[in-house]
Write a protein that holds these residues in place. Sequence first.
Motif, PDB file in Angstrom:
ATOM      1  N   PRO A  58       0.829  -1.199   0.000  1.00  0.00           N
ATOM      2  CA  PRO A  58       0.000   0.000   0.000  1.00  0.00           C
ATOM      3  C   PRO A  58       0.867   1.255   0.000  1.00  0.00           C
ATOM      4  CG  PRO A  58      -0.259  -1.255   2.046  1.00  0.00           C
ATOM      5  CD  PRO A  58       0.675  -2.024   1.180  1.00  0.00           C
ATOM      6  N   PHE A  59       0.269   2.317  -0.483  1.00  0.00           N
ATOM      7  CA  PHE A  59       0.996   3.561  -0.645  1.00  0.00           C
ATOM      8  C   PHE A  59       1.575   4.034   0.686  1.00  0.00           C
ATOM      9  CE2 PHE A  59       0.954   8.260  -1.229  1.00  0.00           C
ATOM     10  CZ  PHE A  59       1.989   8.282  -2.124  1.00  0.00           C
ATOM     11  N   ARG A  60       0.802   3.880   1.769  1.00  0.00           N
ATOM     12  CA  ARG A  60       1.277   4.338   3.071  1.00  0.00           C
ATOM     13  C   ARG A  60       2.551   3.613   3.488  1.00  0.00           C
ATOM     14  NH1 ARG A  60      -3.382   3.687   7.034  1.00  0.00           N
ATOM     15  NH2 ARG A  60      -1.696   3.658   8.531  1.00  0.00           N
ATOM     16  N   LYS A  61       2.596   2.335   3.109  1.00  0.00           N
ATOM     17  CA  LYS A  61       3.785   1.545   3.424  1.00  0.00           C
ATOM     18  C   LYS A  61       4.985   2.114   2.672  1.00  0.00           C
ATOM     19  CE  LYS A  61       5.879  -2.684   4.297  1.00  0.00           C
ATOM     20  NZ  LYS A  61       7.199  -2.290   3.851  1.00  0.00           N
ATOM     21  N   THR A 289     -12.315   5.330 -11.135  1.00  0.00           N
ATOM     22  CA  THR A 289     -12.837   4.978  -9.815  1.00  0.00           C
ATOM     23  C   THR A 289     -11.960   5.511  -8.702  1.00  0.00           C
ATOM     24  OG1 THR A 289     -11.764   2.890 -10.280  1.00  0.00           O
ATOM     25  CG2 THR A 289     -14.160   2.910 -10.266  1.00  0.00           C
ATOM     26  N   ALA A 290     -10.664   5.480  -8.914  1.00  0.00           N
ATOM     27  CA  ALA A 290      -9.768   5.834  -7.818  1.00  0.00           C
ATOM     28  C   ALA A 290      -8.628   6.697  -8.322  1.00  0.00           C
ATOM     29  CB  ALA A 290      -9.203   4.573  -7.182  1.00  0.00           C
ATOM     30  N   GLY A 291      -8.078   7.473  -7.437  1.00  0.00           N
ATOM     31  CA  GLY A 291      -6.952   8.322  -7.785  1.00  0.00           C
ATOM     32  C   GLY A 291      -5.643   7.580  -7.618  1.00  0.00           C
ATOM     33  N   MET A 292      -4.563   8.335  -7.745  1.00  0.00           N
ATOM     34  CA  MET A 292      -3.236   7.744  -7.668  1.00  0.00           C
ATOM     35  C   MET A 292      -2.975   7.048  -6.345  1.00  0.00           C
ATOM     36  SD  MET A 292      -0.324  10.009  -9.386  1.00  0.00           S
ATOM     37  CE  MET A 292       0.576   9.230 -10.713  1.00  0.00           C
ATOM     38  N   GLU A 293      -3.466   7.653  -5.260  1.00  0.00           N
ATOM     39  CA  GLU A 293      -3.160   7.120  -3.938  1.00  0.00           C
ATOM     40  C   GLU A 293      -3.738   5.721  -3.778  1.00  0.00           C
ATOM     41  OE1 GLU A 293      -5.303   9.384  -4.680  1.00  0.00           O
ATOM     42  OE2 GLU A 293      -7.178   8.873  -3.689  1.00  0.00           O
ATOM     43  N   LEU A 297      -4.387   5.181 -10.847  1.00  0.00           N
ATOM     44  CA  LEU A 297      -3.752   6.022 -11.851  1.00  0.00           C
ATOM     45  C   LEU A 297      -2.246   5.836 -11.728  1.00  0.00           C
ATOM     46  CD1 LEU A 297      -5.762   8.202 -13.161  1.00  0.00           C
ATOM     47  CD2 LEU A 297      -4.320   9.872 -12.068  1.00  0.00           C
ATOM     48  N   ARG A 298      -1.568   5.679 -12.873  1.00  0.00           N
ATOM     49  CA  ARG A 298      -0.122   5.541 -12.805  1.00  0.00           C
ATOM     50  C   ARG A 298       0.503   6.350 -13.927  1.00  0.00           C
ATOM     51  NH1 ARG A 298      -2.526   0.400 -11.967  1.00  0.00           N
ATOM     52  NH2 ARG A 298      -2.424   0.209 -14.196  1.00  0.00           N
ATOM     53  N   ALA A 299       1.675   6.882 -13.686  1.00  0.00           N
ATOM     54  CA  ALA A 299       2.289   7.725 -14.707  1.00  0.00           C
ATOM     55  C   ALA A 299       3.663   7.199 -15.086  1.00  0.00           C
ATOM     56  CB  ALA A 299       2.408   9.159 -14.194  1.00  0.00           C
ATOM     57  N   ALA A 335       3.757   6.216  -8.889  1.00  0.00           N
ATOM     58  CA  ALA A 335       2.444   5.990  -8.272  1.00  0.00           C
ATOM     59  C   ALA A 335       1.971   7.145  -7.409  1.00  0.00           C
ATOM     60  CB  ALA A 335       2.480   4.703  -7.460  1.00  0.00           C
ATOM     61  N   SER A 336       2.645   8.279  -7.469  1.00  0.00           N
ATOM     62  CA  SER A 336       2.129   9.446  -6.760  1.00  0.00           C
ATOM     63  C   SER A 336       2.605  10.715  -7.452  1.00  0.00           C
ATOM     64  CB  SER A 336       2.594   9.454  -5.295  1.00  0.00           C
ATOM     65  OG  SER A 336       3.972   9.775  -5.224  1.00  0.00           O
ATOM     66  N   ILE A 337       1.906  11.812  -7.155  1.00  0.00           N
ATOM     67  CA  ILE A 337       2.266  13.094  -7.775  1.00  0.00           C
ATOM     68  C   ILE A 337       3.681  13.477  -7.349  1.00  0.00           C
ATOM     69  CG2 ILE A 337       1.583  15.524  -7.968  1.00  0.00           C
ATOM     70  CD1 ILE A 337      -0.752  13.883  -8.795  1.00  0.00           C
ATOM     71  N   LYS A 338       3.993  13.241  -6.091  1.00  0.00           N
ATOM     72  CA  LYS A 338       5.313  13.592  -5.574  1.00  0.00           C
ATOM     73  C   LYS A 338       6.391  12.776  -6.283  1.00  0.00           C
ATOM     74  CE  LYS A 338       7.902  14.168  -1.300  1.00  0.00           C
ATOM     75  NZ  LYS A 338       8.832  15.018  -2.034  1.00  0.00           N
TER      76      LYS A 338
END
Lengths: 618, 205
Positions: A58-61, A289-293, A297-299, A335-338
């Motif tokens: 998960p992103f938080r991890k 359905t869901a954002g990057m978090e 969404l992936r870039a 996987a995130s804007i940052k």
Amino acid sequence: MLASPIRTARQALSKRPYICPSCLRKAKLQPLASAQPFVARSYRALHTSAGPPSNDAPFRKLLKDAVKRKKKEERATAASSSSSSSPQQTPKNQDLRLEKWELTVGIEVHAELNTARKLFSGAATSTGEAPNAHVALFDIAFPGSQPHFQIETLVPALRAALALNCRIQQKSSFDRKHYFYQDQPAGYQITQYYEPFAKDGHITLYPHDFPSGVSPDRGPIIIGIKQVQMEQDTAKTVHQPPSTHLLDFNRVSHPLIEIITLPQIHNPTVAAACVRKMQTILKTVNAVTAGMEMGGLRADVNVSVRQRNTQAADTGHTYHGVTGLGQRTEIKNLASIKAVEDAIIAERDRQIDILESGGVVEGETRGWTLGSKTTKRLRGKEGEIDYRYMPDPDITPVIVGKEMVAHLRNTLPMLSDDAITMLVDVQIYGLTPKDASTLLLLDDGDRLDYYLDVVQYLRSALSDYPETLARVGKTAGNWVLMELGALFKNEEWSDSRVSSDQLASIIEYLLRKQITGRTAKLLLAMKFEGDARPVGQIITDGDMMLKPLSHHEYTDMAQKLIEENPNIVKDIVEKHRHQKVKWFVGQMMSNSAEGTVEPGTAEMVLRNLLELPPMQSK
Amino acid sequence: MASKRALIHAQSFFSPLQTSNASISLLPRNTYRFKSQSSTQWPEQVKGDDLKDLLTRSTWSVESLLPSKTEARDAPEISSEHLHHLLRLSALPLPENQEEEAKMLQNLSAQLHFVGKMQQVDTTDIKPLRAIRDETSEAEKEHTITMDMLKDALAREKTIGKHYKRIQRNTDAVDTKDVENWDVLGSAERKVGRFFVVESERPQE
């Protein structure tokens, strides 16, 4: 030397029933690939993306890991002293480098479409369900199965393309992109290479699209979108070291759109803002359905640098018709804007380092882990030709009716730019760009709807009190985002917990100066905790209406406190710690009945008694 | 050149037959991708036993496009490295020895010679044939996705919001019995719980 693995592969193959030979072959042939570094195609799967880099943590991890790594690095640097610091890293040098070298970035965003079914089968799309619960024969390339294009997947795809100002192609078609990897059972991904369904769009970045509220180029930045294509997602892989992979085909063939921008971005912040805005746009038209978090969404970013002021138009590289560019590298699966911003900065600096020291940038695919300082090579230069694209003969071209496209265009929800323009307009709502964007993004727009309702109640309630009307938008924004937002911090948003008319009522009392801000917060907390009485009733029952004290009463109370606390007075008067006046204000408020002491008046009285200069007006 | 004639012959064989084979008789003329040449000799109509006889004899073979043993090949040189690259892309086993590799290279060059012959056909202004399907404007019209075809999908959406109107898709489970009602893991050779299992290592570069 090569013979034995081949035999193994063949033996293995001959014994197997037909399941998914590409996977099997791939698996068995892997050792060969490592013996011959020339090609390492196997991880092509990453291209189409799916899933945060190489794992499904998960992103938080990921964030947590990044923090840990950073701490560790800091400790290491501290230990090794700063003698080895590289000269390039000083801010001044960095500025000089950027004056010399220009960055160019193009972005590819993959987004999971909000659809009920997969792209080429009637199987359901799903998240978080039991593995392999939603899989049709075609989804795992069962022999003899045929694709059935699900026309309903066009609805979110077309909305996305329309919101990105694209020209919708009346006719589009699907192609096969070949590569072997276990997360993609057919041995090819179905995508739109030759005839995508949407072309020539653009996205405009306004100052409100930047966190600072200022665009780096001052004024709007327009970034061209080359095309938007539909394609299949890949399966989810759970890697069990060293070499075992568990496959869940629920996600395979989930419809994706890939949005490809032109290489027209020259600033990492702009790239990040662009991806953030795409995400907002896709969400506001209900296309995803869901954002990057959440991994929806992936870039991927293509990064190159070139020396400014050189006439290299015919010597440089050309990408999507833009000429004279430097050799690019591609950084996959951000996987995130940052991550987008940080990876571009790191890759830009890496390329400049190479070029400054006389080296050559290799065309290659690189990866980025959140929190790391540099990008990491994944595999060598890839040629499009290696994908052996071919039109998929099993899928008829998609022809969209004009009327249908016009209907979707006309019923498109309000776009984010229009909503933000309305919200920041001082004549209408007067919010800050940041608050406006936050409202728009929170709770899929429910928070904004609630806010608009609160404002509507307030406007009609305060129609007899016009001097407050100009402040209604801003004050309501503050209460909906900050005060109510804080209460909902660890809970899921609900617009009925404190109904909009009740919050409006609290704000109305406050704007009419009938209650103190403290009372207002208390009332909000009571409503939040489920007090069913109307706000007016609670105020009456609790005797919370502001009953202004006389000037004499204020002075008495202040005088008494000052006498009781000579030490604090000493601090304030002799040590000029004027901030400590606030402590007295707090004491005055808590020593008296709720809603009797106004902090502003109390401070004025106190300063007067202590012979301090009056408060600075804000 | 021979290929053009072969196709045109095929067309003329079938046209007088009033065949019931719908998939052939319904093909629009533009499905025949090669332009006819004015100099073509159209055979006379053949019937009955003559037709059977004609169909048993071969009038043309793809062999004519392959290089003969003596003929020099009209194909680019393929390096061993390139061959291995192509094999890997196709997930095919690499040659086991020099002999096998030489044979593969020879086969590949014959195939490229064949492709070279195909590429000599003038296909200017001809759209590539992707599949045998009806490409007439009537057919395209019939396949056009209209509002009516999206009616059900749009009916499963609702507009939400009192002031800020948005679209929300109904996310209730859809009926998938017809496609999901099978044992997905039934043919898996290896599985763990509900997962398929594969062994694979990432190559080190």
